[in-house]
Scaffold this motif. Structure first.
Motif, PDB file in Angstrom:
ATOM      1  N   LEU A  87       0.830  -1.205   0.000  1.00 51.61           N
ATOM      2  CA  LEU A  87       0.000   0.000   0.000  1.00 51.61           C
ATOM      3  C   LEU A  87       0.864   1.254   0.000  1.00 51.61           C
ATOM      4  N   ARG A  88       1.977   1.207   0.721  1.00 54.11           N
ATOM      5  CA  ARG A  88       2.899   2.346   0.728  1.00 54.11           C
ATOM      6  C   ARG A  88       3.501   2.539  -0.666  1.00 54.11           C
ATOM      7  N   ALA A  89       3.861   1.438  -1.319  1.00 54.48           N
ATOM      8  CA  ALA A  89       4.415   1.519  -2.674  1.00 54.48           C
ATOM      9  C   ALA A  89       3.376   2.059  -3.658  1.00 54.48           C
ATOM     10  N   LEU A  90       2.106   1.718  -3.461  1.00 52.95           N
ATOM     11  CA  LEU A  90       1.039   2.229  -4.321  1.00 52.95           C
ATOM     12  C   LEU A  90       0.947   3.748  -4.217  1.00 52.95           C
ATOM     13  N   ARG A  91       1.004   4.280  -3.009  1.00 50.32           N
ATOM     14  CA  ARG A  91       0.932   5.732  -2.830  1.00 50.32           C
ATOM     15  C   ARG A  91       2.105   6.424  -3.524  1.00 50.32           C
ATOM     16  N   THR A  92       3.269   5.819  -3.413  1.00 47.27           N
ATOM     17  CA  THR A  92       4.451   6.383  -4.074  1.00 47.27           C
ATOM     18  C   THR A  92       4.287   6.340  -5.590  1.00 47.27           C
ATOM     19  N   GLY A  93       3.824   5.202  -6.096  1.00 52.13           N
ATOM     20  CA  GLY A  93       3.668   5.034  -7.532  1.00 52.13           C
ATOM     21  C   GLY A  93       2.644   5.970  -8.142  1.00 52.13           C
ATOM     22  N   LEU A  94       1.603   6.294  -7.386  1.00 46.99           N
ATOM     23  CA  LEU A  94       0.552   7.185  -7.882  1.00 46.99           C
ATOM     24  C   LEU A  94       0.882   8.655  -7.650  1.00 46.99           C
ATOM     25  N   GLY A  95       2.013   8.921  -6.995  1.00 44.46           N
ATOM     26  CA  GLY A  95       2.385  10.305  -6.726  1.00 44.46           C
ATOM     27  C   GLY A  95       1.470  10.982  -5.724  1.00 44.46           C
ATOM     28  N   VAL A  96       0.933  10.224  -4.804  1.00 41.98           N
ATOM     29  CA  VAL A  96       0.036  10.796  -3.790  1.00 41.98           C
ATOM     30  C   VAL A  96       0.858  11.676  -2.843  1.00 41.98           C
ATOM     31  N   PRO A  97       0.460  12.914  -2.635  1.00 41.85           N
ATOM     32  CA  PRO A  97       1.251  13.805  -1.778  1.00 41.85           C
ATOM     33  C   PRO A  97       1.285  13.315  -0.339  1.00 41.85           C
ATOM     34  N   GLU A  98       2.451  13.414   0.271  1.00 43.02           N
ATOM     35  CA  GLU A  98       2.614  12.950   1.648  1.00 43.02           C
ATOM     36  C   GLU A  98       2.407  14.063   2.663  1.00 43.02           C
ATOM     37  N   SER A  99       2.664  15.311   2.264  1.00 43.73           N
ATOM     38  CA  SER A  99       2.563  16.410   3.215  1.00 43.73           C
ATOM     39  C   SER A  99       2.096  17.665   2.501  1.00 43.73           C
ATOM     40  N   PHE A 100       1.786  18.691   3.276  1.00 43.96           N
ATOM     41  CA  PHE A 100       1.346  19.972   2.733  1.00 43.96           C
ATOM     42  C   PHE A 100       2.518  20.961   2.725  1.00 43.96           C
ATOM     43  N   PRO A 101       2.591  21.821   1.704  1.00 43.87           N
ATOM     44  CA  PRO A 101       3.646  22.839   1.673  1.00 43.87           C
ATOM     45  C   PRO A 101       3.528  23.787   2.869  1.00 43.87           C
ATOM     46  N   PRO A 102       4.649  24.410   3.277  1.00 39.44           N
ATOM     47  CA  PRO A 102       4.630  25.318   4.446  1.00 39.44           C
ATOM     48  C   PRO A 102       3.608  26.444   4.327  1.00 39.44           C
ATOM     49  N   GLY A 103       3.468  27.027   3.126  1.00 45.01           N
ATOM     50  CA  GLY A 103       2.509  28.117   2.958  1.00 45.01           C
ATOM     51  C   GLY A 103       1.076  27.688   3.202  1.00 45.01           C
ATOM     52  N   VAL A 104       0.764  26.455   2.831  1.00 41.50           N
ATOM     53  CA  VAL A 104      -0.584  25.911   3.056  1.00 41.50           C
ATOM     54  C   VAL A 104      -0.825  25.721   4.557  1.00 41.50           C
ATOM     55  N   LEU A 105       0.161  25.158   5.239  1.00 34.51           N
ATOM     56  CA  LEU A 105       0.039  24.953   6.688  1.00 34.51           C
ATOM     57  C   LEU A 105      -0.086  26.280   7.422  1.00 34.51           C
TER      58      LEU A 105
END
Length: 478
Positions: A20-38
């Motif tokens: 499942l972790r490899a799937l997220r990487t393969g699909l380019g799913v974002p892991e975190s939000f940019p600092p400006g968004v936070l």
């Protein structure tokens, strides 16, 4: 409307979690939000003037949920003839500045993505599971719907405005069901069954369909996997009827005002229904030709594994749904959602779905008889395409997760023989198709053999591949 819900209880570091972790990487799913968004997510919201914190709202969600979009308060009307539904929806627009970094990131993500082991949120959790969430004992800005119903549950009047609200209790479905069944629920909660049941009867009357889709849970233990179904409770369906009521009210309000965005679905094509009939046959579900799809669905028991598997497959008939924008009083040719059997709009889950923020603004403008905000009108024309792309991404996640879960389930059974039924055959390659197993209720590709696959017929199949790394499950005629 429902999708397939799959939850995995994974041993940390085990193959399923790694896949499942490899799937997220393969699909380019974002892991975190940019600092400006936070940074923007940490800013205080714009607060409304109207104070409705005296209303004792409550929320009903899965026990571990903290991104709470909706809170409700149900009561009888003063004249004793009918009901009042107050439904508070998280006011995400109070936190998101149009054109800002948070807004841009939401347009990039479009929806919250659900994986069996975790979710990837639309908004930063500080907002979606914190300041904007309708958590108990927290004062929040909300879009407050007030819908008056007659004694039969039919809508008589609708109002919507911004307000400050404060939930008093966070309840889960099992707790709600227990209190209602025992007769210990106080009126605001006890009325959920009364109103929900009336709305279900009206749904049958208009020809609508609600799928009680069970949650699939795959449990990993000692390197092996077991697939179980967890059926929804009646309280799930009653609660869903309140959300459905609000979505229908939103659609009617926008249609009357001449500008809006609807969730539309044409009638299912004959081919899709035919495939579903073959799936029913594979699962030993009796579906006489004189019985309608809607009537069959209502007769199923999601506690039975065969029925649960069929209800999962019924979600395929919802794949033609889309978003339809209209403005300036020029109404679209299609305004209805086939499963709802009425006009319908997504507006009750803005923490998890981009379009709901815009639908809420359109409804607020319509209720006040004012033009929608410029930032809403500017986004309308591109919103259906954005939502379609986001829905495709969510669909890819769902399909890939199903493949991974099924590969995990069958990884130690390569070479085994199963009973199944061919539910689909490729027109140009009649030796390739799709098989539905009887047990476990897996749907997978079948290929091989020397003749055309027998569409709609039972046959014995051999598992030839179940690779967790590639998420591929393949069968061949035995």
């Amino acid at each position: 409307m429902p999708c397939r819900h799959i939850r995995a209880i994974c041993v940390p570091g085990a193959p399923l979690q790694a896949a499942l972790r490899a799937l997220r990487t393969g699909l380019g799913v974002p892991e975190s939000f940019p600092p400006g968004v936070l940074e923007e997510a940490a800013r205080p919201p714009r607060l409304p003037l109207h104070d409705a914190t005296d209303i004792p709202f409550l929320t009903i969600d899965p026990p571990t949920s903290t991104d709470l979009d909706q809170a409700m308060h149900l009561s009888r009307r003063e004249n004793g003839r009918g009901y009042r539904v107050r439904y508070a929806i998280a006011d995400v627009a109070a936190f998101v500045a149009p054109g800002g970094a948070l807004d841009a990131e939401a347009h990039r993500r479009v929806t919250t993505l659900y994986f069996p082991d975790e979710k990837v949120p639309l908004h930063p959790t500080r907002l979606s599971e914190g300041t904007a969430s309708l958590l108990p004992d927290q004062t929040c800005p909300a879009v407050l719907w007030t819908i008056d119903l007659d004694a039969d549950g039919r809508t008589e009047s609708v109002g919507v405005r911004r307000a400050l609200v404060r939930s008093r209790a966070k309840l889960d479905y099992a707790h709600v069901q227990k209190r209602i069944d025992e007769g210990t629920a106080e009126e605001p909660l006890a009325l959920l069954k009364e109103i929900g049941t009336l709305r279900e009867h009206l749904e049958v009357e208009r020809g609508g369909i609600s799928l009680n889709v069970p949650e699939q849970e795959i449990i990993e233990k000692d390197g092996t996997y077991e697939l179980v179904y967890r059926a929804p409770l009646p309280a799930d369906a009653w609660n869903a009827q309140i959300s459905l009521l609000t979505g229908m009210a939103a659609a009617d309000l926008m249609l009357a005002h001449g500008t809006g965005v609807l969730r539309t679905l044409p009638a299912a094509p004959d081919g899709a229904v035919g495939r579903l009939r073959r799936t029913a046959r594979a699962l030993h579900i009796d579906w006489p030709h004189h019985v309608s799809y809607a009537r069959l669905v209502r007769s199923l028991d999601p506690h039975l594994p065969r029925h649960a598997a069929f209800l999962q497959e019924c979600t395929t008939l919802l794949r033609g749904a889309g978003y339809t924008v209209f403005r300036g009083g020029a109404l679209p040719d299609v305004t209805s959602h086939a499963a709802v059997a009425a006009p319908y709009a997504h507006c009750t889950a803005p923490l998890r779905r981009l379009v709901d923020r815009y639908a809420s603004e359109l409804c607020l403008a319509a209720a006040a008889d004012e033009p929608p905000p410029d930032w809403v009108l500017a986004a309308l024309d591109t919103l259906p395409k954005e939502m379609a792309e986001g829905s495709r991404r969510a669909g890819t996640v769902e399909r890939e997760c199903v493949d991974i879960v099924e590969a995990a389930l069958l990884k130690d059974r390569v070479g085994d023989i199963f009973d199944g039924c061919v539910v689909d055959v490729m027109e140009r390659q009649p030796t390739v198709g799709t098989v539905q197993l009887e047990s476990p209720a897996v749907v997978a590709r079948i290929e091989g053999g020397t003749g055309t696959l027998p569409l709609g017929e039972r046959l014995r199949v051999r598992l030839t591949q179940a690779d967790l790394g590639t998420a591929k499950v393949r069968f061949a005629p035995a």
